[in-house]
Motif scaffolding. Structure first.
Motif, short mmCIF file in Angstrom:
data_model
loop_
_atom_site.label_atom_id
_atom_site.label_comp_id
_atom_site.label_asym_id
_atom_site.label_seq_id
_atom_site.Cartn_x
_atom_site.Cartn_y
_atom_site.Cartn_z
N ILE A 50 1.07 -0.71 0.33
CA ILE A 50 -0.20 0.17 0.07
C ILE A 50 0.58 1.32 -0.13
N ALA A 51 2.07 0.53 1.25
CA ALA A 51 2.33 2.60 0.75
C ALA A 51 3.82 2.77 -0.61
N LEU A 52 3.92 0.95 -0.90
CA LEU A 52 4.45 2.09 -2.48
C LEU A 52 3.58 2.33 -2.88
N PHE A 53 1.87 1.96 -3.31
CA PHE A 53 1.45 2.54 -4.33
C PHE A 53 0.76 3.82 -3.84
N HIS A 54 1.26 4.20 -3.20
CA HIS A 54 1.08 5.06 -2.64
C HIS A 54 2.03 6.20 -3.02
N MET A 55 3.31 5.52 -3.51
CA MET A 55 4.01 6.20 -4.02
C MET A 55 4.24 6.39 -5.24
N VAL A 56 3.98 5.06 -6.03
CA VAL A 56 4.51 5.07 -7.38
C VAL A 56 3.01 5.94 -7.96
N MET A 57 1.58 5.65 -7.55
CA MET A 57 0.14 6.38 -8.00
C MET A 57 0.45 7.79 -7.92
N PRO A 58 0.69 8.01 -7.17
CA PRO A 58 0.48 10.19 -7.72
C PRO A 58 2.47 10.28 -8.30
N LEU A 59 2.43 9.15 -7.81
CA LEU A 59 4.38 9.62 -9.02
C LEU A 59 3.97 9.83 -10.73
N MET A 60 3.41 8.34 -10.95
CA MET A 60 2.52 8.32 -12.44
C MET A 60 1.63 9.73 -12.61
N GLY A 61 0.81 9.84 -11.74
CA GLY A 61 -0.26 11.04 -11.43
C GLY A 61 1.12 12.20 -11.90
N MET A 62 1.97 12.64 -11.27
CA MET A 62 2.30 13.82 -11.62
C MET A 62 3.72 14.03 -12.82
N PHE A 63 3.53 12.83 -13.24
CA PHE A 63 4.21 12.74 -14.58
C PHE A 63 3.16 13.05 -16.12
N MET A 64 1.81 12.63 -15.06
CA MET A 64 1.05 12.82 -16.58
C MET A 64 -0.28 14.52 -16.06
N GLY A 65 0.60 14.84 -15.75
CA GLY A 65 -0.13 16.23 -14.70
C GLY A 65 -0.05 17.50 -15.57
N GLY A 66 0.70 17.25 -17.38
CA GLY A 66 0.04 17.74 -18.60
C GLY A 66 -1.45 18.13 -18.72
N TYR A 67 -1.76 17.20 -18.67
CA TYR A 67 -3.13 16.80 -19.53
C TYR A 67 -4.08 17.10 -18.61
N VAL A 68 -5.12 16.26 -19.10
CA VAL A 68 -6.78 17.45 -18.27
C VAL A 68 -7.04 16.71 -16.60
N SER A 69 -6.69 17.28 -15.48
CA SER A 69 -6.52 16.76 -14.26
C SER A 69 -8.21 16.58 -14.20
N SER A 70 -9.17 17.25 -14.40
CA SER A 70 -10.51 17.87 -13.88
C SER A 70 -11.34 16.39 -14.66
N LEU A 71 -11.06 15.86 -15.95
CA LEU A 71 -11.04 14.99 -16.07
C LEU A 71 -11.00 13.30 -15.58
N LEU A 72 -9.89 13.18 -15.37
CA LEU A 72 -9.02 12.07 -14.63
C LEU A 72 -9.21 11.94 -13.74
N GLY A 73 -9.30 13.26 -12.65
CA GLY A 73 -10.11 13.48 -10.99
C GLY A 73 -11.18 12.23 -10.86
N GLY A 74 -11.83 13.04 -12.00
CA GLY A 74 -13.38 11.73 -11.16
C GLY A 74 -13.43 10.89 -11.49
N VAL A 75 -12.90 10.50 -12.61
CA VAL A 75 -12.82 8.80 -13.00
C VAL A 75 -12.22 8.30 -11.77
N ALA A 76 -10.44 8.63 -11.24
CA ALA A 76 -10.13 7.66 -10.39
C ALA A 76 -11.15 7.57 -9.47
N SER A 77 -11.70 8.92 -8.78
CA SER A 77 -12.60 8.19 -7.48
C SER A 77 -13.61 7.55 -8.24
N LYS A 78 -14.10 7.52 -8.65
CA LYS A 78 -15.19 6.88 -9.59
C LYS A 78 -14.84 5.09 -9.22
#
Length: 187
Positions: A50-78
């Protein structure tokens, strides 16, 4: 970097608050799984993943930070909510059905990955949002991972104790907790 500058202190406080908010998933999932019964070695293994995933997932998200955040934010939460609802329903069903129904086992590779993904997928969307700002990436991922791991250990150990008190209903109650948490994500 000046560790005493107001900018760094403000960034640090914001990261800690986000890490705790994201770690609440791991805490509640840990309580649910712990109520089902878990060995101490499995607590450490699951918390590490879980700790590893809590590091890898935001890191992947940060690298994709230039993309559309609002679209991915709602989808990931759902998606995280759906995973938790499915896990919760499955745990309640397994406990009511008895030993005939195979339960998702947190000790298997697939079970561990599914549990870790379900509590860390929202970290991806947070990472996407954070990726659009210039911040300390290393501090962020280390803080998210540390807090997520520690909160999962706390949840698993707390769930273990509660599970012993309530006996055979522990798996059903754990499933209800996961189900409620998943529904909360979906609303």
């Amino acid at each position: 970097m000046d560790w005493t500058s107001p900018l760094f202190i403000g960034q640090f406080i914001a990261i800690v608050i986000m890490a705790v908010a994201l770690g609440l998933d791991a805490l509640s999932l840990g309580i649910g799984i712990g109520m089902k019964g878990i060995r101490k070695l499995d607590v450490l293994k699951l918390s590490f993943v879980i700790a590893l995933f809590h590091m890898v997932m935001p890191l992947m998200g940060m690298f994709m930070g230039g993309y559309v955040s609002s679209l991915l934010g709602g989808v990931a939460s759902k998606v995280g909510g759906v995973l938790l609802v499915l896990l919760g329903v499955h745990m309640v069903y397994s406990s009511l059905k008895g030993e005939e129904a195979p339960s998702l086992d947190h000790r298997t590779l697939w079970g561990t990955i599914l549990f870790a993904l379900s509590v860390s997928i929202d970290s991806f969307s947070v990472g996407v949002s954070l990726g659009m700002f210039s911040g300390d990436i290393l501090l962020t991922v280390l803080m998210f991972g540390t807090v997520g791991g520690v909160m999962s250990i706390i949840g698993l150990m707390l769930g273990r104790k509660v599970g012993r008190w309530i006996g055979e209903y522990g798996e059903a109650m754990g499933g209800v907790i996961l189900l409620a948490f998943g529904v909360h994500f979906l609303l």
